[in-house]
Design a protein around this motif. Structure first.
Motif: not given
Length: 339
Positions: A80-81, A112, A138-139, A258-259, A78, A142, A135
Motif C-alpha cells: 500500500s505504501a 517506485c 512502512l505501510a 492507502y492504509t 507494505g 506512509m 514492510t
C-alpha cells in the motif's frame, strides 16, 4: 511398493503438484479472456466499466506482490505504501505541473522502483516474518508521512487532492470511463507480458532459486543480494503503476485511502488467486472488489462476519487458490479429450 511407500509417494505428489504448474493460461484461454475484456465494456453501464477498471488496477498490484512473494519468496505487507507513492506522483504531476496523465505513469514506475530497491537494501538482513513486520511498519507509516505539514502544499494534507479524469483522445466517441478502461487494459497487458517473460528469464529463474533455497542459490553463483533487491524494485515499480492508474480512475487521492487495510487486501488477493500463479492475480483482485459488496448485500450489519465466513470457505475448499481450480479444469479437459 509397500502400502507405506504408496502413502508417502501420494503425499509427496500432493505437496509438489501445485508449484510445478504453468504460470500462465493457455493460448486459447488467453484469447477468449482478452476478447471478453475487449467486448464486454461496450454493452454495460459506466459503473460496471469503472469496476472492471479497478479490477485491472488491483490485479496489477496483486501481480506485483506475486512477483515478490511467489517469485522470490519475500513476504511483504507494505504494498500500500508503494501504491500510495505511485498515486500521489501522478496526482501531483497532473494537478501541479500539468503533466499529461500518460507520462506520469512511467515516472511513477521509476520513482517506485527506486523506492522499492532502496528499501530492499536494508531489508536484506531480514526474512520471513521479520521482513513482513518491516514492510508492515512502512505501510503503517506512509499515511502519516503524507499528512506532514511541509508536504501539504503538494499532497493536500488530510483533505487530499482531486484529480482530473482524462477525456478520450483524437475525438474518439467514448466516455471517459470507457477510454480509461481501455487505456488501463493496454497497460495491464503490457505489464502482464513483461512479468511472464521476466519470470521465464534468467532473472526469474534466479528469483525462484532464491525462493526455493537461498543458500543453494548462493552456492550456485546467484547474486542473492542483487536479485532480492531487484525483486523488491520491480514489484514496487509495478505497484506504482497501479497506484497511478488508481488515482486517475478514482479522481482523488488522500492519505487514508492507502492504509494497512489496502496492503492486507492485496495480500489476501494474492492468496485467493494462488501464490506464484500470475493469472490468479486478477481472480484475487475480483475477490477483494466484489465479495465485500456481496457480503454487505447479504447483511449490512454483519458484512464483516459474512466476508470472513466466505473467505474461510474459499481457503478451506481451495487452499492453493484459484490456480487449484484451473489445474483441476485442465485435468478434467485432458480426460475428456482422451475419452
Amino acid at each position: 511398493m509397500s502400502a507405506a511407500e504408496e502413502v508417502v509417494a501420494e503425499g509427496h505428489q500432493a505437496v509438489e503438484a501445485v508449484p510445478k504448474r504453468a504460470m500462465t493460461l493457455g493460448t486459447g484461454t488467453s484469447l477468449v479472456v482478452l476478447a471478453a475484456l475487449l467486448v464486454v465494456p461496450m454493452f454495460v453501464k459506466n459503473f460496471i466499466i469503472f469496476q472492471m477498471t479497478m479490477l485491472l488496477i488491483y490485479g496489477l498490484a496483486v501481480l506485483a506482490l506475486n512477483i515478490l512473494t511467489g517469485g522470490s519468496g519475500q513476504f511483504s505487507l507494505g504494498q500500500s505504501a508503494f501504491y500510495a507513492v505511485g498515486a500521489y506522483t501522478s496526482a501531483v504531476l497532473m494537478e501541479h505541473a500539468n503533466v499529461n496523465y500518460a507520462l506520469t505513469i512511467p515516472i511513477s514506475a521509476a520513482i517506485c522502483f527506486g523506492f522499492g530497491y532502496l528499501f530492499g537494501k536494508p531489508a536484506l538482513r531480514l526474512s520471513g516474518i521479520y521482513l513482513a513486520l518491516a514492510t508492515f511498519a512502512l505501510a503503517t507509516a506512509m499515511p502519516q508521512l503524507l499528512k506532514l505539514n511541509f508536504l501539504e502544499h503538494w499532497t493536500g494534507g488530510v483533505q487530499g487532492l482531486v484529480v482530473t479524469k482524462p477525456d478520450a483522445p483524437f475525438g474518439l466517441p467514448m466516455s471517459q470511463d470507457m477510454w480509461l478502461y481501455y487505456f488501463t487494459l493496454i497497460v495491464t497487458i503490457a505489464i502482464y507480458i513483461f512479468s511472464v517473460n521476466l519470470l521465464r528469464s534468467r532473472s526469474g529463474r534466479a528469483f525462484m532459486a532464491i525462493r526455493d533455497n537461498e543458500i543453494a542459490a548462493s552456492s550456485m553463483g546467484v547474486n542473492v543480494a542483487l536479485y532480492k533487491t531487484l525483486a523488491f524494485g520491480v514489484s514496487a515499480g509495478i505497484t506504482g503503476v497501479a497506484g497511478s492508474l488508481g488515482a486517475i480512475a478514482v479522481q482523488f487521492v488522500a492519505p487514508d485511502s492507502y492504509t494497512i487495510t489496502l496492503a492486507i487486501s492485496l495480500f489476501l488477493g494474492m492468496v485467493v488467486g494462488g501464490v506464484g500463479w500470475l493469472p490468479g492475480s486478477f481472480v484475487g483482485a475480483a475477490f477483494i472488489i466484489f465479495v465485500p459488496n456481496m457480503a454487505e448485500s447479504i447483511s449490512k450489519g454483519l458484512s464483516g462476519a459474512v466476508f470472513g465466513v466466505l473467505l474461510f470457505l474459499v481457503i478451506y475448499l481451495v487452499p492453493h487458490g484459484a490456480r487449484q481450480i484451473a489445474i483441476l479444469g485442465q485435468q478434467l479437459a485432458g480426460k475428456i479429450r482422451k475419452n
